[in-house]
Write a protein that holds these residues in place. Structure first.
Motif, PDB file in Angstrom:
ATOM      1  N   CYS A  41      -9.533   6.837 -10.469  1.00  0.00           N
ATOM      2  CA  CYS A  41      -8.841   6.480  -9.225  1.00  0.00           C
ATOM      3  C   CYS A  41      -7.340   6.413  -9.494  1.00  0.00           C
ATOM      4  O   CYS A  41      -6.907   5.885 -10.522  1.00  0.00           O
ATOM      5  CB  CYS A  41      -9.360   5.129  -8.723  1.00  0.00           C
ATOM      6  SG  CYS A  41      -8.577   4.546  -7.216  1.00  0.00           S
ATOM      7  N   CYS A  43      -6.633  -0.077 -10.171  1.00  0.00           N
ATOM      8  CA  CYS A  43      -8.064   0.218 -10.236  1.00  0.00           C
ATOM      9  C   CYS A  43      -8.408   1.105 -11.442  1.00  0.00           C
ATOM     10  O   CYS A  43      -9.091   0.676 -12.357  1.00  0.00           O
ATOM     11  CB  CYS A  43      -8.501   0.891  -8.942  1.00  0.00           C
ATOM     12  SG  CYS A  43     -10.262   1.303  -8.879  1.00  0.00           S
ATOM     13  N   ASP A  70     -14.682   7.580 -11.271  1.00  0.00           N
ATOM     14  CA  ASP A  70     -15.554   7.833 -10.121  1.00  0.00           C
ATOM     15  C   ASP A  70     -16.146   9.226 -10.273  1.00  0.00           C
ATOM     16  O   ASP A  70     -15.427  10.203 -10.459  1.00  0.00           O
ATOM     17  CB  ASP A  70     -14.739   7.721  -8.825  1.00  0.00           C
ATOM     18  CG  ASP A  70     -15.612   7.565  -7.604  1.00  0.00           C
ATOM     19  OD1 ASP A  70     -16.791   7.963  -7.656  1.00  0.00           O
ATOM     20  OD2 ASP A  70     -15.113   7.045  -6.592  1.00  0.00           O
ATOM     21  N   CYS A 117     -11.045   6.291  -5.494  1.00  0.00           N
ATOM     22  CA  CYS A 117     -12.442   5.881  -5.395  1.00  0.00           C
ATOM     23  C   CYS A 117     -12.736   5.496  -3.939  1.00  0.00           C
ATOM     24  O   CYS A 117     -11.833   5.466  -3.108  1.00  0.00           O
ATOM     25  CB  CYS A 117     -12.725   4.708  -6.334  1.00  0.00           C
ATOM     26  SG  CYS A 117     -11.829   3.195  -5.899  1.00  0.00           S
ATOM     27  N   LYS A 118     -13.972   5.163  -3.653  1.00  0.00           N
ATOM     28  CA  LYS A 118     -14.354   4.832  -2.272  1.00  0.00           C
ATOM     29  C   LYS A 118     -13.658   3.578  -1.754  1.00  0.00           C
ATOM     30  O   LYS A 118     -13.486   3.407  -0.562  1.00  0.00           O
ATOM     31  CB  LYS A 118     -15.868   4.675  -2.148  1.00  0.00           C
ATOM     32  CG  LYS A 118     -16.436   3.499  -2.919  1.00  0.00           C
ATOM     33  CD  LYS A 118     -17.920   3.360  -2.679  1.00  0.00           C
ATOM     34  CE  LYS A 118     -18.526   2.235  -3.454  1.00  0.00           C
ATOM     35  NZ  LYS A 118     -18.024   0.917  -3.176  1.00  0.00           N
ATOM     36  N   ASP A 119     -13.222   2.704  -2.654  1.00  0.00           N
ATOM     37  CA  ASP A 119     -12.573   1.466  -2.246  1.00  0.00           C
ATOM     38  C   ASP A 119     -11.100   1.646  -1.881  1.00  0.00           C
ATOM     39  O   ASP A 119     -10.506   0.780  -1.245  1.00  0.00           O
ATOM     40  CB  ASP A 119     -12.685   0.417  -3.359  1.00  0.00           C
ATOM     41  CG  ASP A 119     -14.134   0.033  -3.633  1.00  0.00           C
ATOM     42  OD1 ASP A 119     -14.937   0.064  -2.676  1.00  0.00           O
ATOM     43  OD2 ASP A 119     -14.454  -0.289  -4.794  1.00  0.00           O
ATOM     44  N   HIS A 120     -10.490   2.755  -2.301  1.00  0.00           N
ATOM     45  CA  HIS A 120      -9.054   2.949  -2.084  1.00  0.00           C
ATOM     46  C   HIS A 120      -8.720   4.234  -1.334  1.00  0.00           C
ATOM     47  O   HIS A 120      -7.573   4.664  -1.345  1.00  0.00           O
ATOM     48  CB  HIS A 120      -8.315   2.930  -3.431  1.00  0.00           C
ATOM     49  CG  HIS A 120      -8.421   1.626  -4.133  1.00  0.00           C
ATOM     50  ND1 HIS A 120      -9.185   1.461  -5.270  1.00  0.00           N
ATOM     51  CD2 HIS A 120      -7.893   0.416  -3.845  1.00  0.00           C
ATOM     52  CE1 HIS A 120      -9.106   0.203  -5.666  1.00  0.00           C
ATOM     53  NE2 HIS A 120      -8.330  -0.461  -4.813  1.00  0.00           N
ATOM     54  N   ASP A 133      -5.391   1.132   2.071  1.00  0.00           N
ATOM     55  CA  ASP A 133      -5.905   0.616   0.799  1.00  0.00           C
ATOM     56  C   ASP A 133      -5.062   1.048  -0.392  1.00  0.00           C
ATOM     57  O   ASP A 133      -4.948   0.329  -1.367  1.00  0.00           O
ATOM     58  CB  ASP A 133      -7.356   1.053   0.592  1.00  0.00           C
ATOM     59  CG  ASP A 133      -8.304   0.418   1.590  1.00  0.00           C
ATOM     60  OD1 ASP A 133      -7.942  -0.636   2.153  1.00  0.00           O
ATOM     61  OD2 ASP A 133      -9.395   0.973   1.803  1.00  0.00           O
TER      62      ASP A 133
END
Length: 144
Positions: free
Chosen positions: A10, A15, A19, A33-36, A41
């Motif tokens: 990422c 982070c 991934d 990644c899926k969170d950012h 984000d």
């Protein structure tokens, strides 16, 4: 690890997660990644290129057209400097301007309430012909 070439880290500084299904930001082109992946984000500096929101002038409430690649704050600022139809005196205009014509009544209404018989403007309390001693037409005031 058997497949070290698989996946990417990422791009978010805090982070750096490995991934295996990385997502590429369509504005800045970096991998996340899926969170950012959302613009907010990862604090994407190129989000304004893809953001299709239409800014509204805070003074005149007019939508301001922004072309792709332009920074909305600059366009709205230019609108305020040149084209804005905002009139500060308009904010101080009185809303209740329709004064009741009944003698002794000092009420004012936002909308004009006109008597059908005499054509005078009255408040809600004196709107009926019997309430303001109407001298308009000679027809009976009540059918009862």
């Amino acid at each position: 690890m058997e497949l070290p070439w698989l996946g990417q880290h990422c791009s978010e500084r805090t982070c750096k997660q490995l991934d295996f299904l990385p997502l590429k930001c369509n504005a800045c082109g970096e991998v996340f990644c899926k969170d950012h992946i959302r613009y907010d984000d990862h604090k994407c500096s190129s989000a304004y290129k893809k953001n299709v929101q239409v800014p509204v002038c805070p003074l005149c409430n007019t939508p301001i057209p922004v072309q792709r690649g332009e920074i909305p704050d600059i366009v709205v600022g230019a609108h305020i400097d040149k084209d804005c139809k905002y009139n500060p005196a308009q904010q101080k205009q009185k809303i209740f301007t329709n004064k009741c014509l009944k003698p002794g009544c000092k009420r004012k209404e936002m909308m004009k309430v006109v008597c059908e018989q005499c054509g005078g403007s009255f408040c809600i309390k004196h709107r009926h012909p019997l309430d303001h001693d109407c001298k308009g037409s000679s027809q009976p005031l009540s059918k009862a």
